[in-house]
Design a protein around this motif. Sequence first.
Motif, PDB file in Angstrom:
ATOM      1  N   SER A  31       0.870  -1.186   0.000  1.00 19.29           N
ATOM      2  CA  SER A  31       0.000   0.000   0.000  1.00 19.29           C
ATOM      3  C   SER A  31       0.896   1.221   0.000  1.00 19.29           C
ATOM      4  O   SER A  31       1.668   1.453   0.944  1.00 19.29           O
ATOM      5  CB  SER A  31      -0.901  -0.006   1.243  1.00 19.29           C
ATOM      6  OG  SER A  31      -1.677   1.169   1.287  1.00 19.29           O
ATOM      7  N   PRO A  53      -5.793   8.552   6.361  1.00 17.25           N
ATOM      8  CA  PRO A  53      -6.335   7.675   5.320  1.00 17.25           C
ATOM      9  C   PRO A  53      -6.548   8.375   3.993  1.00 17.25           C
ATOM     10  O   PRO A  53      -6.454   7.732   2.949  1.00 17.25           O
ATOM     11  CB  PRO A  53      -7.662   7.208   5.918  1.00 17.25           C
ATOM     12  CG  PRO A  53      -7.481   7.310   7.377  1.00 17.25           C
ATOM     13  CD  PRO A  53      -6.616   8.496   7.614  1.00 17.25           C
ATOM     14  N   TYR A  96     -10.373   1.499  -0.145  1.00 12.57           N
ATOM     15  CA  TYR A  96      -8.932   1.532   0.093  1.00 12.57           C
ATOM     16  C   TYR A  96      -8.475   2.877   0.653  1.00 12.57           C
ATOM     17  O   TYR A  96      -7.434   3.002   1.278  1.00 12.57           O
ATOM     18  CB  TYR A  96      -8.176   1.228  -1.203  1.00 12.57           C
ATOM     19  CG  TYR A  96      -8.224   2.335  -2.242  1.00 12.57           C
ATOM     20  CD1 TYR A  96      -7.256   3.323  -2.250  1.00 12.57           C
ATOM     21  CD2 TYR A  96      -9.259   2.395  -3.172  1.00 12.57           C
ATOM     22  CE1 TYR A  96      -7.315   4.352  -3.197  1.00 12.57           C
ATOM     23  CE2 TYR A  96      -9.327   3.403  -4.098  1.00 12.57           C
ATOM     24  CZ  TYR A  96      -8.346   4.388  -4.133  1.00 12.57           C
ATOM     25  OH  TYR A  96      -8.385   5.407  -5.057  1.00 12.57           O
ATOM     26  N   LYS A 101      -9.572   4.410   3.124  1.00 13.01           N
ATOM     27  CA  LYS A 101      -9.593   4.424   4.582  1.00 13.01           C
ATOM     28  C   LYS A 101      -8.716   3.329   5.177  1.00 13.01           C
ATOM     29  O   LYS A 101      -8.765   3.063   6.395  1.00 13.01           O
ATOM     30  CB  LYS A 101     -11.024   4.237   5.079  1.00 13.01           C
ATOM     31  CG  LYS A 101     -11.970   5.344   4.625  1.00 13.01           C
ATOM     32  CD  LYS A 101     -13.377   5.089   5.119  1.00 13.01           C
ATOM     33  CE  LYS A 101     -14.319   6.196   4.656  1.00 13.01           C
ATOM     34  NZ  LYS A 101     -15.706   5.985   5.139  1.00 13.01           N
ATOM     35  N   CYS A 102      -7.925   2.649   4.345  1.00 14.96           N
ATOM     36  CA  CYS A 102      -7.103   1.524   4.822  1.00 14.96           C
ATOM     37  C   CYS A 102      -5.626   1.880   4.764  1.00 14.96           C
ATOM     38  O   CYS A 102      -5.165   2.576   3.847  1.00 14.96           O
ATOM     39  CB  CYS A 102      -7.363   0.279   3.994  1.00 14.96           C
ATOM     40  SG  CYS A 102      -9.047  -0.331   4.090  1.00 14.96           S
ATOM     41  N   ASP A 114      -3.863  -2.916   7.301  1.00 10.40           N
ATOM     42  CA  ASP A 114      -5.242  -3.376   7.109  1.00 10.40           C
ATOM     43  C   ASP A 114      -5.356  -4.482   6.052  1.00 10.40           C
ATOM     44  O   ASP A 114      -6.443  -5.020   5.811  1.00 10.40           O
ATOM     45  CB  ASP A 114      -6.131  -2.196   6.701  1.00 10.40           C
ATOM     46  CG  ASP A 114      -6.252  -1.173   7.825  1.00 10.40           C
ATOM     47  OD1 ASP A 114      -6.267  -1.598   8.982  1.00 10.40           O
ATOM     48  OD2 ASP A 114      -6.302   0.025   7.484  1.00 10.40           O
ATOM     49  N   TYR A 115      -4.253  -4.795   5.374  1.00  2.00           N
ATOM     50  CA  TYR A 115      -4.287  -5.816   4.312  1.00  2.00           C
ATOM     51  C   TYR A 115      -3.539  -7.063   4.766  1.00  2.00           C
ATOM     52  O   TYR A 115      -2.558  -6.995   5.503  1.00  2.00           O
ATOM     53  CB  TYR A 115      -3.619  -5.299   3.039  1.00  2.00           C
ATOM     54  CG  TYR A 115      -4.341  -4.133   2.408  1.00  2.00           C
ATOM     55  CD1 TYR A 115      -5.411  -4.343   1.557  1.00  2.00           C
ATOM     56  CD2 TYR A 115      -3.929  -2.817   2.671  1.00  2.00           C
ATOM     57  CE1 TYR A 115      -6.079  -3.271   0.984  1.00  2.00           C
ATOM     58  CE2 TYR A 115      -4.584  -1.743   2.092  1.00  2.00           C
ATOM     59  CZ  TYR A 115      -5.656  -1.975   1.245  1.00  2.00           C
ATOM     60  OH  TYR A 115      -6.304  -0.910   0.676  1.00  2.00           O
ATOM     61  N   SER A 141      -9.001  -7.212   2.763  1.00  2.00           N
ATOM     62  CA  SER A 141      -9.058  -5.881   3.376  1.00  2.00           C
ATOM     63  C   SER A 141     -10.312  -5.818   4.257  1.00  2.00           C
ATOM     64  O   SER A 141     -11.156  -6.725   4.192  1.00  2.00           O
ATOM     65  CB  SER A 141      -9.106  -4.806   2.289  1.00  2.00           C
ATOM     66  OG  SER A 141     -10.342  -4.844   1.614  1.00  2.00           O
ATOM     67  N   PRO A 142     -10.453  -4.795   5.058  1.00  4.14           N
ATOM     68  CA  PRO A 142     -11.633  -4.721   5.943  1.00  4.14           C
ATOM     69  C   PRO A 142     -12.946  -4.766   5.184  1.00  4.14           C
ATOM     70  O   PRO A 142     -13.944  -5.272   5.719  1.00  4.14           O
ATOM     71  CB  PRO A 142     -11.448  -3.381   6.662  1.00  4.14           C
ATOM     72  CG  PRO A 142      -9.977  -3.184   6.681  1.00  4.14           C
ATOM     73  CD  PRO A 142      -9.476  -3.731   5.390  1.00  4.14           C
TER      74      PRO A 142
END
Length: 599
Positions: free
Chosen positions: A21, A31, A59, A61-62, A66-67, A85-86
């Motif tokens: 990311s 984010p 993505y 907000k990640c 988060d991955y 991801s979430p």
Amino acid sequence: AYPRPPPSPSSLSDTKTTVKSQSKASSLSSPKDTKRPELRVVSSRNSEISSDSLPVKGYEKCGVLDYSLATTTGPGNEALYYIVSPKDIVVARPRDWDDHVTWLINHEMYEEALEAAEGKQNSLRAHNIFDIRENYLNHLVDIGEFEKAASFCPRLLKNNLELWESWIYFFAEKMRLRTIAPFIPVKTPRLSTKIYNLVLNHLVQIDPPCLLKYLHVWPVGIYDLSATITAVIDRLNQKVTQQSPDLMRALGELYMFDKQFEKAIQVYLQLKSDEVFMYVRSLDLFGFVKGYVLQMMTLDQPKTLELFMENLHRFTVREVVDQLEENPRLLHAFLNELFLKDPALGAEFHNRQVELYVQFDQKKLLYFLQNSNFYHQETALKLCKDAKLHHEEVYILTRMGSTQSALMVIINKLKDVKQAIEFVETQQDEDLWEILVQRSLESRMFLSDLLEHVGDHYVDSLSLVQKIPESKEIPQLKQKIQNIFTDKILQISVEEGCMDIQRKDCTQVHRKFVVKIAAGVSVDNHTTCGFCNCFIIGGRTDKEGVRVYRTGRVACEPCADAHDAEIEEKAASALASSKELKAAPTRQRIGTVIHRPIA
């Protein structure tokens, strides 16, 4: 430039997958500064093979933490990768050949896609090789590369008859049949007749030289000859002058293929093409050309004469003469060649031939007159007189028996003393010599020339010298008389030498003859009588004589006597019938009587 293609499935071994990311700060960054995550394939040497942006929801907000990446095995032991991801899960699997071909097609890299597909046809599930080929052809024609598309047709269409015909019709709609014509198959596959005729008819209209090419290359049976002939004739009727020679040549070829030989020959003669001679010889078409002698002689006289001399048994001289009568020069060439081949073949036209020689070839007239017995001498003499052909006039007069007239032509017109002497010497006529001497006495220069040459010939030079008047002035008379004596002495010497040689030859021959007739003749128990065929030894001739002739013939005495008596009786009868018999000649026997006994 095309984008870089993704790696093929075979290049993905020995790699590792990472999820990254990208952000300008650390994982604690805001984010809103986070970028779309990427899936990168990296080799064991840490070199990047490929990179793809992942379509992950939320993505923005990640962050990196988060991955997560998980892996498992799918159907057929296929490796599956899960990017979690979430708010989303992305499934990644190794690319296969369908993916590779799809990517190439999407980026209009059709040639590379075709190469990849042809190498892995068994591995493709989503693509059909025929569809790829057709898409490639469509792409080429869409961008206007008709030549390249046509050149790829054999590779792309293979033996698919329907595709071939479909694409040929497409090229016909685009007026591009000439482009695809070199690549159209004629054996495997063999297309329908109308396809080949479609191409030929197109070439008839726009490219006759190219039409000729395909008439020579394509087999005759794949297209309709009659339809093509009709198309060519219709085009010629439109009077396209620039294309007419090529169209005429194509028409001649088509007539040959269709075995309409006479029409083909007419076309070639109209074109003035010497190919007609090649066809006549190779296909034995003389029967079709003997009615076109004038056109063939105009086209190539030597070849025509050679052809007709080789086929003398297949035409009459009258047929050719009637056709050439309107062109006397060509008629003369034909009759002259015929005369050299066989003087008797054109005998009925020899009077006409004399006229033609006088008109076109006077140098050959004398040879003709000397070797022909079929012309009218009076007519030939008149023609020679009118044309002032004195040598020929001398020959004809001599042949007619008018030797004195011939001599006068030599003296008065040719004024050739040497020829006059040779003529007199050849005729062996004393009257001619007297005429020659008399004429020479009337002219001082002629007499001088006569004295100069007379010594070289076997004529009566003494009578000439005796008849010269004493008051006659002749230049260099003394020298000329001396030359005559010198020549005569030389002649006498040559004659004596010849006589000596002849005597020696006669002596040698006589000796051989004496030796031969003096030799004995062998007679054994197999020898038979030449008349009655009885055996000489052991037969009825044992108590009789035997006669052996110089020729080697053997006869018993009774048979020989009977034969001699028969001959004497016939001779006496012949003499009595002629009433001139004065005394019977005594017959001398050739044979020799041998009395018994014979060993």
